[in-house]
Design an enzyme around this catalytic site. Structure first.
Site, PDB file in Angstrom:
ATOM      1  N   ASP A 135      42.664 -30.199-129.223  1.00 54.79           N
ATOM      2  CA  ASP A 135      43.501 -29.686-130.783  1.00 54.79           C
ATOM      3  C   ASP A 135      43.134 -30.891-131.389  1.00 54.79           C
ATOM      4  OD1 ASP A 135      45.288 -29.412-132.171  1.00 54.79           O
ATOM      5  OD2 ASP A 135      46.915 -29.052-130.999  1.00 54.79           O
TER       6      ASP A 135
ATOM      7  N   CYS B  28      48.580 -15.891-134.744  1.00 57.78           N
ATOM      8  CA  CYS B  28      49.034 -16.843-135.872  1.00 57.78           C
ATOM      9  C   CYS B  28      50.159 -16.380-137.088  1.00 57.78           C
ATOM     10  CB  CYS B  28      47.966 -17.840-136.217  1.00 57.78           C
ATOM     11  SG  CYS B  28      47.417 -17.983-135.263  1.00 57.78           S
TER      12      CYS B  28
ATOM     13  N   ARG C  89      42.791 -24.681-133.883  1.00 57.40           N
ATOM     14  CA  ARG C  89      43.738 -26.358-133.748  1.00 57.40           C
ATOM     15  C   ARG C  89      42.516 -27.334-134.347  1.00 57.40           C
ATOM     16  NH1 ARG C  89      43.690 -23.173-129.394  1.00 57.40           N
ATOM     17  NH2 ARG C  89      42.575 -24.441-128.118  1.00 57.40           N
TER      18      ARG C  89
ATOM     19  N   GLN D 184      53.434 -15.079-136.549  1.00 55.62           N
ATOM     20  CA  GLN D 184      54.562 -16.305-136.833  1.00 55.62           C
ATOM     21  C   GLN D 184      54.636 -17.029-138.141  1.00 55.62           C
ATOM     22  OE1 GLN D 184      53.128 -19.203-134.105  1.00 55.62           O
ATOM     23  NE2 GLN D 184      54.095 -18.771-132.257  1.00 55.62           N
TER      24      GLN D 184
ATOM     25  N   CYS E 193      44.917 -19.901-140.088  1.00 54.39           N
ATOM     26  CA  CYS E 193      44.489 -19.165-139.257  1.00 54.39           C
ATOM     27  C   CYS E 193      43.477 -18.575-140.401  1.00 54.39           C
ATOM     28  CB  CYS E 193      45.402 -19.188-138.027  1.00 54.39           C
ATOM     29  SG  CYS E 193      44.772 -17.719-137.125  1.00 54.39           S
TER      30      CYS E 193
ATOM     31  N   SER F 118      58.862 -23.883-134.186  1.00 55.99           N
ATOM     32  CA  SER F 118      57.366 -24.161-133.869  1.00 55.99           C
ATOM     33  C   SER F 118      58.300 -23.927-132.133  1.00 55.99           C
ATOM     34  CB  SER F 118      57.218 -25.232-133.717  1.00 55.99           C
ATOM     35  OG  SER F 118      55.542 -25.695-133.068  1.00 55.99           O
TER      36      SER F 118
ATOM     37  N   ARG G 254      44.008 -31.286-134.483  1.00 59.01           N
ATOM     38  CA  ARG G 254      45.213 -31.524-135.083  1.00 59.01           C
ATOM     39  C   ARG G 254      45.632 -32.439-135.560  1.00 59.01           C
ATOM     40  NH1 ARG G 254      47.872 -25.918-134.466  1.00 59.01           N
ATOM     41  NH2 ARG G 254      47.459 -26.777-132.570  1.00 59.01           N
TER      42      ARG G 254
END
Length: 171
Positions: free
Chosen positions: A93, A33, A61, A36, A20, A116, A95
């Protein structure tokens, strides 16, 4: 990937962090992000062992930086993050976590304590043969700028974000 200590065996603390640029490098408050990432690194250091798998190609994503910026523009016009991706003809998404599971297998991590809030990351690791003994939340205090984004993640993408309830009740 960053590895701290001996992670072989069971119950290594693991963060699968999706690339990100806006949050990690530029400190955008549109998402959580960067916060985190910092919290995960601190948790791994405090634990004395763990793995951070930084997943390139997961920007937005999985839609890429330019599409993510287009989606952010649509969000500023009133769409939520899921609606914005779909309006661009992209998946909510895109990913894939197989590479992350492969990295953990190579490191001989047999089970993970996954840092997570995203249940899909847990499901993906399980699907690719990595046991998840615990899902450890990374609950960042919301900001005015990212509250709508976080609520969408909670309400539409099943992210575990129980701390938002108190914030929503106050507004």
């Amino acid at each position: 990937m960053l590895v701290h200590g001996d992670v072989r065996g069971r119950e290594a603390l693991v963060r699968l962090h999706s690339e990100c640029l806006t949050g990690d490098a530029f400190g955008s408050r549109h998402c959580e992000c960067g916060e985190q990432l910092s919290a995960a690194l601190k948790a791994i250091a405090a634990e004395g062992r763990g793995v951070l798998v930084y997943l390139r190609g997961h920007e937005g994503r999985g839609i890429g930086l330019l599409a993510k910026l287009e989606a952010m523009k649509l969000q500023s016009e009133g769409l939520d993050t899921v609606e914005a991706n779909l309006a661009l003809g992209l998946p909510a998404d895109a990913r894939d976590y197989k590479v992350a599971a492969d990295v953990l297998h190579d490191l001989q991590v047999r089970s993970a304590r996954l840092l997570s809030n995203n249940p899909r990351k847990r499901e993906a690791l399980l699907r690719h043969g990595v046991e998840v003994s615990e899902q450890v939340p990374l609950l960042m205090p919301p900001h005015q700028e990212n509250l709508p984004y976080l609520l969408t993640k909670r309400d539409r993408m099943d992210h575990y974000l129980p701390h938002l309830d108190a914030v929503v009740q106050r507004t």
